[in-house]
Design an enzyme around this catalytic site. Structure first.
Site, PDB file in Angstrom:
ATOM      1  N   LYS A 118      18.465  14.482   3.942  1.00 56.38           N
ATOM      2  CA  LYS A 118      18.514  13.316   3.061  1.00 56.38           C
ATOM      3  C   LYS A 118      19.063  13.654   1.681  1.00 56.38           C
ATOM      4  CE  LYS A 118      15.105  10.241   5.069  1.00 56.38           C
ATOM      5  NZ  LYS A 118      13.680   9.971   5.150  1.00 56.38           N
ATOM      6  N   LYS A 202      22.187  10.457  14.765  1.00 55.93           N
ATOM      7  CA  LYS A 202      21.037   9.614  15.092  1.00 55.93           C
ATOM      8  C   LYS A 202      21.278   8.164  14.639  1.00 55.93           C
ATOM      9  CE  LYS A 202      17.334   9.858  12.559  1.00 55.93           C
ATOM     10  NZ  LYS A 202      16.174  10.315  11.804  1.00 55.93           N
ATOM     11  N   LYS A 205      18.627   3.549   9.960  1.00 59.55           N
ATOM     12  CA  LYS A 205      18.640   2.350   9.112  1.00 59.55           C
ATOM     13  C   LYS A 205      19.631   2.492   7.971  1.00 59.55           C
ATOM     14  CE  LYS A 205      13.654   1.775   9.538  1.00 59.55           C
ATOM     15  NZ  LYS A 205      12.434   2.289   8.931  1.00 59.55           N
TER      16      LYS A 205
HETATM   17  P1  TYM Z   1      10.714   5.923  10.337  1.00 57.71           P
HETATM   18  O1  TYM Z   1      10.315   4.705   9.606  1.00 57.71           O
HETATM   19  O2  TYM Z   1      11.946   6.649   9.939  1.00 57.71           O
HETATM   20  O3  TYM Z   1      10.859   5.591  11.865  1.00 57.71           O
HETATM   21  C1  TYM Z   1       9.839   4.905  12.563  1.00 57.71           C
HETATM   22  C2  TYM Z   1       9.736   5.435  13.992  1.00 57.71           C
HETATM   23  O4  TYM Z   1      10.962   5.252  14.681  1.00 57.71           O
HETATM   24  C3  TYM Z   1      11.381   6.500  15.242  1.00 57.71           C
HETATM   25  N1  TYM Z   1      12.847   6.562  15.195  1.00 57.71           N
HETATM   26  C4  TYM Z   1      13.623   6.826  16.254  1.00 57.71           C
HETATM   27  N2  TYM Z   1      13.314   7.083  17.542  1.00 57.71           N
HETATM   28  C5  TYM Z   1      14.357   7.303  18.384  1.00 57.71           C
HETATM   29  N3  TYM Z   1      15.657   7.267  17.997  1.00 57.71           N
HETATM   30  C6  TYM Z   1      16.003   7.014  16.717  1.00 57.71           C
HETATM   31  N4  TYM Z   1      17.278   6.967  16.349  1.00 57.71           N
HETATM   32  C7  TYM Z   1      14.955   6.775  15.779  1.00 57.71           C
HETATM   33  N5  TYM Z   1      14.936   6.489  14.451  1.00 57.71           N
HETATM   34  C8  TYM Z   1      13.635   6.371  14.114  1.00 57.71           C
HETATM   35  C9  TYM Z   1      10.750   7.559  14.364  1.00 57.71           C
HETATM   36  O5  TYM Z   1      10.627   8.781  15.039  1.00 57.71           O
HETATM   37  C10 TYM Z   1       9.418   6.934  14.050  1.00 57.71           C
HETATM   38  O6  TYM Z   1       8.494   7.180  15.090  1.00 57.71           O
HETATM   39  N6  TYM Z   1       7.720   9.515   8.696  1.00 57.71           N
HETATM   40  C11 TYM Z   1       7.774   8.348   9.532  1.00 57.71           C
HETATM   41  C12 TYM Z   1       6.764   7.278   9.156  1.00 57.71           C
HETATM   42  C13 TYM Z   1       5.350   7.725   9.078  1.00 57.71           C
HETATM   43  C14 TYM Z   1       4.518   8.082  10.162  1.00 57.71           C
HETATM   44  C15 TYM Z   1       3.237   8.361   9.568  1.00 57.71           C
HETATM   45  C16 TYM Z   1       4.707   8.177  11.524  1.00 57.71           C
HETATM   46  C17 TYM Z   1       4.614   7.817   7.934  1.00 57.71           C
HETATM   47  N7  TYM Z   1       3.355   8.205   8.240  1.00 57.71           N
HETATM   48  C18 TYM Z   1       2.169   8.767  10.356  1.00 57.71           C
HETATM   49  C19 TYM Z   1       3.615   8.573  12.304  1.00 57.71           C
HETATM   50  C20 TYM Z   1       2.358   8.866  11.715  1.00 57.71           C
HETATM   51  C21 TYM Z   1       9.154   7.729   9.401  1.00 57.71           C
HETATM   52  O7  TYM Z   1       9.813   7.860   8.426  1.00 57.71           O
HETATM   53  O8  TYM Z   1       9.497   6.948  10.404  1.00 57.71           O
END
Ligand code: TYM
Length: 339
Positions: A118, A202, A205
């Site tokens: 990032k 990947k 967003k």
């Molecule tokens: P975030 O908001 O980036 O993404 C949310 C969830 O979507 C999954 N994901 C994907 N899975 C497959 N292919 C993709 N291209 C893809 N893009 C995103 C992510 O793996 C995620 O499961 N750090 C986390 C948020 C978070 C969290 C937590 C998750 C904060 N606290 C506690 C679990 C437990 C995040 O940024 O996800």
């Protein structure tokens, strides 16, 4: 063996709109696991503040928090069975995160690949929040002593850090098994959905091109256009797993099909063996429209009543606080904080 009762926690950031990767990599599994164990699903609005698209944009943060909540419910997360809330309403997350900032080591955070990706060459300009982001994530999970965390593949390293924090805390305060070692639940055919424009990147967003992803709110025509324009290669579809080597776009589209259809990938390969991409894409359009447009419609319906969404979040936050408060109290006692 851990003595902790099974409990699920997961979350998503309310930044921009959710996409097919979020849905197939995480949300779809959240819905299923509700039948197996109690679940807490969080909209991680404080994590969102680490993103430029959210920090300094209060209206967008609030709107996106409601949108993500609506997306959870529209996808099948049931707020009467699972606890659904936004992170900032449960202050114990931030409190435990501070304590974990004192547990985690700089060297551990320096290894986080997402931070490196990032920030690129401009680490000194990144916020401190972005750097300690995985520590807050560990607090999200451990403040409930959650044992299972359904996420996409990209979160694996953050969950390893959570386990390291848990283990170090238990050791440092001579409290074996105080926190569990949470298990990542990374399952399905699409644990890493790739960009529709580049099968080696990947789906995200933040990609500049909206054609790189299918958003959960896209209408049928937009979904169709994005799939028809998706990058492919000139060859027909392969007749076996081996034929996918070096063909990331073909592999990605087949994975998406398998995940949406809930069919094993080899069955999808067998069905389209030797066919052209245009034949396959027509079928994929039909399937994606069938599975995704009802979610968008339900989101629109839910978002028409934002006060009801706020009530759901508040109820969830109250229930979550009740679970988190005794854990934080025990943590404070263990480390010598009075009160
Ligand atoms: P975030 O908001 O980036 O993404 C949310 C969830 O979507 C999954 N994901 C994907 N899975 C497959 N292919 C993709 N291209 C893809 N893009 C995103 C992510 O793996 C995620 O499961 N750090 C986390 C948020 C978070 C969290 C937590 C998750 C904060 N606290 C506690 C679990 C437990 C995040 O940024 O996800």
């Amino acid at each position: 063996m851990s003595s902790h009762p099974h409990l699920v926690l997961s979350g998503m950031q309310p930044t921009n709109t959710l996409h097919l990767g979020n849905y197939l990599g995480a949300l779809k599994n959240w819905v299923k696991i509700q039948d197996e164990m109690p679940c807490l699903y969080c909209v991680v609005d404080m994590h969102a503040l680490t993103q430029d698209s959210a920090y300094g944009h209060p209206k967008e943060v609030a709107q996106s928090t409601r949108e993500v909540t609506a997306a959870y419910i529209a996808s099948g997360v049931d707020p009467t069975r699972s606890t659904l809330f936004n992170q900032s309403q449960v202050h114990q997350h931030a409190e435990l995160a501070w304590i974990f900032n004192c547990v985690a080591r700089l060297g551990w955070l320096d290894r986080m690949t997402q931070f490196k990706e990032k920030t690129g060459k401009h680490k000194e300009r990144a916020s401190v929040g972005l750097y300690t982001y995985p520590v807050l994530m560990a607090a999200d999970i451990l403040v409930y002593r959650a044992t299972h965390v359904p996420v996409g593949e990209d979160q694996r390293q953050h969950l390893e850090l959570t386990r390291d924090i848990s283990q170090k805390f238990n050791n440092d305060f001579d409290a074996p098994d105080f926190f569990p070692l949470p298990e990542p639940v990374i399952t399905g055919h699409a644990t890493r959905v790739m960009s529709l424009r580049d099968g080696t990147k990947k789906m995200s967003k933040t990609d500049e091109s909206d054609y790189s992803r299918i958003n959960l709110v896209d209408d049928a025509d937009t979904i169709a256009q994005k799939i028809r324009k998706a990058k492919t290669d000139p060859n027909p579809l392969p007749d076996g797993e081996k034929g996918l080597e070096g063909r990331p776009e073909a592999e990605n589209l087949l994975n998406i099909f398998a995940a949406l259809a809930e069919t094993p990938r080899d069955a999808v390969i067998a069905r389209f063996a030797g066919q052209t991409f245009s034949v396959f894409k027509n079928e994929l359009v039909d399937l994606a429209v069938e599975k995704l447009t009802p979610i968008a419609a339900e989101m629109t319906r839910l978002l028409a009543d934002p006060a009801e969404i706020d009530r759901i979040l508040k109820r969830g936050a109250e229930a979550a606080s009740e679970l988190a408060a005794p854990v934080l109290k025990d943590v404070k006692q263990l480390i010598g904080l009075i009160g």
